[in-house]
Scaffold this active site. Sequence first.
Site, short mmCIF file in Angstrom:
data_model
loop_
_atom_site.label_atom_id
_atom_site.label_comp_id
_atom_site.label_asym_id
_atom_site.label_seq_id
_atom_site.Cartn_x
_atom_site.Cartn_y
_atom_site.Cartn_z
N ASN A 86 61.62 65.77 78.02
CA ASN A 86 60.73 66.64 78.57
C ASN A 86 61.34 67.29 79.94
OD1 ASN A 86 57.75 67.47 79.69
ND2 ASN A 86 58.75 65.81 81.11
N TYR A 151 66.19 79.81 81.57
CA TYR A 151 65.27 79.10 81.10
C TYR A 151 64.80 79.65 79.59
CZ TYR A 151 60.79 76.78 80.93
OH TYR A 151 59.61 75.89 80.56
N LYS A 155 65.50 77.16 76.34
CA LYS A 155 64.31 76.85 75.51
C LYS A 155 64.57 77.29 74.13
CE LYS A 155 61.98 74.39 78.37
NZ LYS A 155 62.18 72.99 78.41
P1 NDP Z 1 57.54 69.43 86.61
O1 NDP Z 1 58.41 70.23 87.58
O2 NDP Z 1 56.32 68.99 87.07
O3 NDP Z 1 58.33 68.07 86.02
C1 NDP Z 1 59.72 68.28 85.58
C2 NDP Z 1 60.30 66.91 85.42
O4 NDP Z 1 61.74 66.82 85.03
C3 NDP Z 1 60.17 66.09 86.88
O5 NDP Z 1 59.31 64.97 86.57
C4 NDP Z 1 61.49 66.18 87.36
O6 NDP Z 1 61.81 64.64 88.00
C5 NDP Z 1 62.46 65.83 86.01
N1 NDP Z 1 63.58 66.29 86.20
C6 NDP Z 1 64.10 67.71 86.47
N2 NDP Z 1 65.48 67.64 86.47
C7 NDP Z 1 65.89 66.32 86.39
C8 NDP Z 1 67.14 65.52 86.16
N3 NDP Z 1 68.31 66.43 86.51
N4 NDP Z 1 67.08 64.48 85.74
C9 NDP Z 1 66.06 63.47 85.80
N5 NDP Z 1 64.99 64.40 85.77
C10 NDP Z 1 64.72 65.67 85.92
O7 NDP Z 1 57.39 70.31 85.48
P2 NDP Z 1 56.36 70.20 83.98
O8 NDP Z 1 55.70 69.20 83.74
O9 NDP Z 1 55.70 71.48 84.10
O10 NDP Z 1 57.47 70.44 82.80
C11 NDP Z 1 57.94 69.71 81.98
C12 NDP Z 1 58.58 70.21 80.82
O11 NDP Z 1 57.36 71.06 80.14
C13 NDP Z 1 59.55 71.07 81.09
O12 NDP Z 1 60.88 71.00 80.22
C14 NDP Z 1 59.10 72.49 81.10
O13 NDP Z 1 59.99 73.34 80.85
C15 NDP Z 1 57.99 72.42 79.94
N6 NDP Z 1 57.04 73.37 79.86
C16 NDP Z 1 56.27 73.50 80.96
C17 NDP Z 1 55.00 74.40 81.04
C18 NDP Z 1 54.27 74.52 81.92
O14 NDP Z 1 53.40 75.50 81.92
N7 NDP Z 1 54.05 73.63 83.08
C19 NDP Z 1 55.07 75.53 79.75
C20 NDP Z 1 56.30 75.26 78.95
C21 NDP Z 1 57.11 74.31 79.03
P3 NDP Z 1 62.47 64.80 89.20
O15 NDP Z 1 62.17 65.68 90.10
O16 NDP Z 1 62.11 63.38 89.92
O17 NDP Z 1 64.03 64.51 88.97
#
Ligand code: NDP
Length: 248
Positions: A86, A151, A155
């Site tokens: 995720n 992005y 995806k």
């Molecule tokens: P958030 O930004 O809230 O969450 C993203 C998470 O990914 C964070 O917890 C972050 O944790 C973690 N993360 C990012 N980079 C790293 C890394 N290098 N190593 C470890 N952890 C990482 O986003 P969302 O919850 O919205 O998104 C979650 C997923 O859903 C993503 O793949 C996004 O593309 C997808 N998505 C979201 C949509 C939306 O409308 N919100 C729509 C479609 C898809 P930390 O910062 O602690 O590293």
Amino acid sequence: MEQRSKLAIVTGGGSGIGLAIAAKFVQANIRTVIIGRDEKKLRAAQQQLGTLCIPVSADLAQLNNLPALVQQIVTGHGPVNILVNNAGINMKKIFTEVTDEEFQRILLTNVTSVFALSREVVKHMLGNGGGAIINISSMAAQYGIPKVIAYTASKSAIEGMTQAMAVELSPQGIRVNCIAPGFIATDMSAKALNNDPERKQKVMMRTPMGVLGTPADIGDAALFLAGDASRYITGVVLPVDGGNSIGF
Ligand code: NDP
């Protein structure tokens, strides 16, 4: 001896959609390792979810560390039954201003680390009766969205990889599916939509159900794809989007 409950890894499980997936798993008595870079966020998530939630801080973009990370989880907690890829990052910028480095950075987190982590987890799953892998895509792979070139590339790759992984791994007992969330109310979507009313209006106009989704909507779909109720489903991309992908 009492059998241990299933073990899941949810990357990016400390916030947004990942946190909601972890919450659904924990409610279903699945021990859930959440991975992220920000320890504070992970600790807060664990406080919220309780002892079935296991925070592990790691940067998934550090590919060299992933084999040891997976080994550490397996040694500490036993075989992994479920992996949810995720974690992801986004960047909104016009096409001509995106640098090669920015493009690569997004591909590294959203695609290469998904491959590398899945490979390490699959090595263990193969010796332990299989499992379920869930990748997270986006509407950006369903239709063209401006200003998110890297992005979108990432995806689209996730959806292709889901199919390739499914045909190769399903014969060995590992189902691989993908969820394509629509527009879900999280920090990520707030950044993309809140300062861009025109974009937000466009999103709402083509979402037949007329509202943004909630992270829990994705959590429920992930729990379904992770469990026995979806035992004959593999290789699918499931939109959870209020109809956005088929909206006019
Ligand atoms: P958030 O930004 O809230 O969450 C993203 C998470 O990914 C964070 O917890 C972050 O944790 C973690 N993360 C990012 N980079 C790293 C890394 N290098 N190593 C470890 N952890 C990482 O986003 P969302 O919850 O919205 O998104 C979650 C997923 O859903 C993503 O793949 C996004 O593309 C997808 N998505 C979201 C949509 C939306 O409308 N919100 C729509 C479609 C898809 P930390 O910062 O602690 O590293």
